[in-house]
Design a protein around this motif. Structure first.
Motif, mmCIF file in Angstrom:
data_model
loop_
_atom_site.group_PDB
_atom_site.id
_atom_site.type_symbol
_atom_site.label_atom_id
_atom_site.label_comp_id
_atom_site.label_asym_id
_atom_site.label_seq_id
_atom_site.Cartn_x
_atom_site.Cartn_y
_atom_site.Cartn_z
ATOM 1 N N PHE A 315 0.831 -1.205 0.000
ATOM 2 C CA PHE A 315 0.000 0.000 0.000
ATOM 3 C C PHE A 315 0.860 1.247 0.000
ATOM 4 C CE2 PHE A 315 -3.108 2.806 2.478
ATOM 5 C CZ PHE A 315 -3.937 3.026 1.392
ATOM 6 N N PHE A 316 0.645 2.090 -1.004
ATOM 7 C CA PHE A 316 1.312 3.387 -1.081
ATOM 8 C C PHE A 316 0.243 4.468 -0.975
ATOM 9 C CE2 PHE A 316 2.733 6.903 -4.026
ATOM 10 C CZ PHE A 316 3.641 7.477 -3.130
ATOM 11 N N MET A 317 0.361 5.316 0.048
ATOM 12 C CA MET A 317 -0.621 6.367 0.270
ATOM 13 C C MET A 317 0.105 7.649 0.665
ATOM 14 S SD MET A 317 -3.828 6.535 2.956
ATOM 15 C CE MET A 317 -2.721 6.922 4.323
ATOM 16 N N PRO A 318 0.355 8.539 -0.298
ATOM 17 C CA PRO A 318 1.090 9.759 0.021
ATOM 18 C C PRO A 318 0.195 10.880 0.531
ATOM 19 C CG PRO A 318 0.708 9.643 -2.342
ATOM 20 C CD PRO A 318 0.106 8.393 -1.744
ATOM 21 N N ARG A 319 0.629 11.524 1.589
ATOM 22 C CA ARG A 319 0.098 12.801 2.038
ATOM 23 C C ARG A 319 -1.410 12.777 2.336
ATOM 24 N NH1 ARG A 319 1.095 17.657 -1.135
ATOM 25 N NH2 ARG A 319 1.209 18.608 0.941
ATOM 26 N N PHE A 320 -1.837 11.788 3.080
ATOM 27 C CA PHE A 320 -3.243 11.716 3.475
ATOM 28 C C PHE A 320 -3.465 12.586 4.707
ATOM 29 C CE2 PHE A 320 -6.643 9.663 6.002
ATOM 30 C CZ PHE A 320 -7.689 9.850 5.115
ATOM 31 N N LEU A 321 -4.400 13.503 4.624
ATOM 32 C CA LEU A 321 -4.716 14.372 5.756
ATOM 33 C C LEU A 321 -5.683 13.660 6.699
ATOM 34 C CD1 LEU A 321 -5.099 17.843 4.009
ATOM 35 C CD2 LEU A 321 -3.250 17.110 5.529
ATOM 36 N N GLU A 322 -5.168 13.295 7.849
ATOM 37 C CA GLU A 322 -6.002 12.647 8.856
ATOM 38 C C GLU A 322 -6.998 13.655 9.431
ATOM 39 O OE1 GLU A 322 -6.208 9.616 9.742
ATOM 40 O OE2 GLU A 322 -4.298 8.600 9.408
ATOM 41 N N ARG A 323 -8.054 13.141 10.033
ATOM 42 C CA ARG A 323 -9.010 14.005 10.719
ATOM 43 C C ARG A 323 -8.556 14.239 12.158
ATOM 44 N NH1 ARG A 323 -12.444 10.667 7.612
ATOM 45 N NH2 ARG A 323 -13.471 11.807 5.917
ATOM 46 N N ASP A 324 -7.256 14.392 12.322
ATOM 47 C CA ASP A 324 -6.656 14.594 13.634
ATOM 48 C C ASP A 324 -5.720 15.794 13.614
ATOM 49 O OD1 ASP A 324 -7.838 12.212 14.602
ATOM 50 O OD2 ASP A 324 -6.153 11.021 13.868
ATOM 51 N N GLU A 325 -5.488 16.345 14.788
ATOM 52 C CA GLU A 325 -4.463 17.350 14.975
ATOM 53 C C GLU A 325 -3.611 16.946 16.172
ATOM 54 O OE1 GLU A 325 -6.805 20.854 15.428
ATOM 55 O OE2 GLU A 325 -7.320 20.465 17.523
ATOM 56 N N ALA A 326 -2.380 17.468 16.219
ATOM 57 C CA ALA A 326 -1.459 17.064 17.273
ATOM 58 C C ALA A 326 -0.348 18.099 17.395
ATOM 59 C CB ALA A 326 -0.868 15.683 16.974
ATOM 60 N N ILE A 327 0.487 17.932 18.411
ATOM 61 C CA ILE A 327 1.658 18.777 18.621
ATOM 62 C C ILE A 327 2.870 18.085 18.007
ATOM 63 C CG2 ILE A 327 3.163 19.856 20.342
ATOM 64 C CD1 ILE A 327 0.783 19.662 22.318
ATOM 65 N N ARG A 328 3.671 18.829 17.267
ATOM 66 C CA ARG A 328 4.899 18.263 16.715
ATOM 67 C C ARG A 328 5.957 18.203 17.818
ATOM 68 N NH1 ARG A 328 9.071 20.909 12.278
ATOM 69 N NH2 ARG A 328 10.385 19.058 12.038
ATOM 70 N N ARG A 329 6.569 17.033 17.963
ATOM 71 C CA ARG A 329 7.592 16.821 18.986
ATOM 72 C C ARG A 329 8.914 16.382 18.360
ATOM 73 N NH1 ARG A 329 4.768 15.797 23.982
ATOM 74 N NH2 ARG A 329 3.851 17.838 24.433
ATOM 75 N N GLU A 330 10.004 16.691 19.068
ATOM 76 C CA GLU A 330 11.343 16.337 18.612
ATOM 77 C C GLU A 330 11.568 14.820 18.654
ATOM 78 O OE1 GLU A 330 10.633 18.477 20.958
ATOM 79 O OE2 GLU A 330 11.600 20.415 20.554
ATOM 80 N N PRO A 331 12.569 14.329 17.893
ATOM 81 C CA PRO A 331 12.949 12.923 18.008
ATOM 82 C C PRO A 331 13.347 12.600 19.454
ATOM 83 C CG PRO A 331 13.980 13.927 16.089
ATOM 84 C CD PRO A 331 13.361 15.049 16.871
ATOM 85 N N ARG A 332 13.039 11.386 19.860
ATOM 86 C CA ARG A 332 13.380 10.940 21.221
ATOM 87 C C ARG A 332 13.709 9.461 21.174
ATOM 88 N NH1 ARG A 332 9.281 11.415 26.392
ATOM 89 N NH2 ARG A 332 10.029 9.588 27.524
ATOM 90 N N ALA A 333 14.829 9.105 21.740
ATOM 91 C CA ALA A 333 15.287 7.717 21.724
ATOM 92 C C ALA A 333 14.185 6.785 22.217
ATOM 93 C CB ALA A 333 16.533 7.574 22.588
ATOM 94 N N PRO A 334 14.008 5.657 21.530
ATOM 95 C CA PRO A 334 14.846 5.099 20.453
ATOM 96 C C PRO A 334 14.471 5.566 19.044
ATOM 97 C CG PRO A 334 13.147 3.527 20.996
ATOM 98 C CD PRO A 334 12.931 4.710 21.918
ATOM 99 N N TYR A 335 13.673 6.639 18.932
ATOM 100 C CA TYR A 335 13.201 7.089 17.624
ATOM 101 C C TYR A 335 13.989 8.304 17.155
ATOM 102 C CZ TYR A 335 9.378 4.113 19.109
ATOM 103 O OH TYR A 335 8.637 3.051 19.557
ATOM 104 N N ALA A 336 14.454 8.248 15.901
ATOM 105 C CA ALA A 336 15.282 9.319 15.354
ATOM 106 C C ALA A 336 14.492 10.167 14.360
ATOM 107 C CB ALA A 336 16.531 8.749 14.694
ATOM 108 N N TRP A 337 13.203 10.314 14.598
ATOM 109 C CA TRP A 337 12.350 11.123 13.734
ATOM 110 C C TRP A 337 11.272 11.788 14.583
ATOM 111 C CZ3 TRP A 337 13.178 5.871 12.980
ATOM 112 C CH2 TRP A 337 12.192 5.010 13.476
ATOM 113 N N ASP A 338 10.527 12.693 13.963
ATOM 114 C CA ASP A 338 9.531 13.479 14.690
ATOM 115 C C ASP A 338 8.440 12.611 15.306
ATOM 116 O OD1 ASP A 338 10.933 15.667 13.886
ATOM 117 O OD2 ASP A 338 9.376 16.482 12.567
ATOM 118 N N GLY A 339 7.904 13.099 16.420
ATOM 119 C CA GLY A 339 6.767 12.472 17.049
ATOM 120 C C GLY A 339 5.549 13.379 17.003
ATOM 121 N N VAL A 340 4.390 12.820 17.341
ATOM 122 C CA VAL A 340 3.148 13.586 17.417
ATOM 123 C C VAL A 340 2.569 13.383 18.814
ATOM 124 C CG1 VAL A 340 2.761 13.358 14.950
ATOM 125 C CG2 VAL A 340 1.684 11.731 16.492
#
Length: 358
Positions: A315-340
């Motif tokens: 499944f390839f699904m680019p740029r789908f706008l969810e019906r959600d909103e959230a706060i953008r958070r910095e990467p935090r171990a063990p994850y090296a990418w943005d969080g919500v």
């Protein structure tokens, strides 16, 4: 401890390589998906050769959920998968025809990976689970059972129909909604009293209702894997301290049929019970974007709309706008990418949202 710049860069390079592989798969005649092959002809450019990194996906328009409602399932079958029977999973469907996603093994990969994030003290292996939640056409039913099986366990189920709950709440039949919730909870209590269960999946509101009927620790529960949209910090604190008594492992997740499963990082004192989720990159990517200028990402600490990109061979699904909103958070171990963080329905502060039992 947050990941360093080298670790973040390596994760980005891994994502870019994965994007190239998946886009080439879906847009190549030998392996591609009928929908995307047809789309490329009309678009006038060739993603298979022109997409080099994740940022190039901004060339795509937002994925439209009507495509998953109106088109036959066959248009989403990659040529390499032709002839293989597929699972059909549905989303909420509270406003009409539900979105449908087909699949084969993605849910198994997603939940096998999630199993590595569970502690054995909270989810003992070779034991029993209980799922109190939506089954039927939902991917979640097979996924939770697979997760239990991966850990050597078997799973009991109590079914829930969230479409009915939202319908009666929307019609202001609150007594019916309460009666239905009691019906579901009573079934779960019966199983907990007569079977040895150590791990459980349910929604936050059903978890709260269960805690009113039975002491979960005394019933044998040691870990709760919890999925639901809105868990504000004050509500999270109530669940952790009052319902789970600071003794039962709590694993909130953010997921759906189209994404898979975003796991949360363990709560730290400085988090003040604010939950942050991290997508299963590179298989799925979450961005927090400006609602009116979606090509622009929000700054860390800001609220924005959730944009999902799913990147698997199924499944390839680019740029789908969810019906959600959230706060953008910095990467935090063990994850090296943005969080919500603190995910809630989009526009929740401006209008009333019917969430039912979630």
């Amino acid at each position: 401890m947050n990941p360093d710049s080298a670790t973040i860069k390596a994760a980005q390079e891994k994502l870019d390589a994965h994007v190239r592989e998946i886009v080439q798969w879906h847009f190549s005649p030998e392996t591609g998906t009928p929908f995307w092959l047809d789309w490329a002809k009309k678009a006038g450019w060739n993603p298979a050769t022109e997409v080099k990194c994740f940022a190039d996906l901004l060339r795509f328009p937002h994925f439209q959920d009507e495509w998953l409602r109106d088109l036959p399932n066959e248009v989403w079958v990659p040529r390499k998968y032709q002839g293989r029977p597929f699972n059909i999973f549905e989303t909420g469907g509270t406003t009409g025809m539900p979105k449908q996603r087909i699949g084969w093994d993605d849910y198994k990969v997603d939940y096998s990976e999630f199993s590595e994030k569970l502690k054995d003290e909270h989810f003992p292996r070779n034991h029993y689970w209980l799922m109190v939640g939506p089954t039927g056409p939902r991917r979640l039913r097979l996924a939770v059972e697979h997760l239990a099986n991966v850990r050597g366990s078997s799973c009991y189920f109590v079914d829930l129909d969230p479409r009915w709950v939202k319908k009666v709440i929307g019609n202001k039949h609150f007594d019916q909604a309460r009666a239905y919730m009691d019906h579901v909870v009573d079934q779960a209590v019966t199983i907990l009293k007569h079977r040895k269960i150590s791990g459980m999946f349910t929604t936050p509101k059903l978890l709260e209702a269960l805690g009113e009927k039975i002491n979960l620790w005394d019933a044998g529960i040691r870990g709760v894997f919890c999925g639901g949209t809105t868990m504000a910090p004050q509500y999270t604190r109530f669940i952790v301290e009052e319902v789970l008594e600071n003794r039962i492992g709590f694993y909130p997740t953010y997921g759906n049929t189209l994404m898979g499963l975003a796991a949360s990082v363990p709560l730290r004192p400085g988090d003040n019970y604010s939950i942050t989720y991290y997508a299963p990159q590179p298989r799925a990517v979450l961005r927090i974007v400006h609602p009116d200028k979606t090509e622009q990402a929000k700054n860390y600490g800001e609220w924005g709309r959730v944009e999902l990109t799913t990147l698997t061979k199924e499944f390839f699904m680019p740029r789908f706008l969810e019906r959600d909103e959230a706060i953008r958070r910095e990467p935090r171990a063990p994850y090296a990418w943005d969080g919500v963080a603190e995910v809630r329905p989009f526009g929740a502060m401006e209008k009333n949202i019917v969430e039912g039992v979630y």
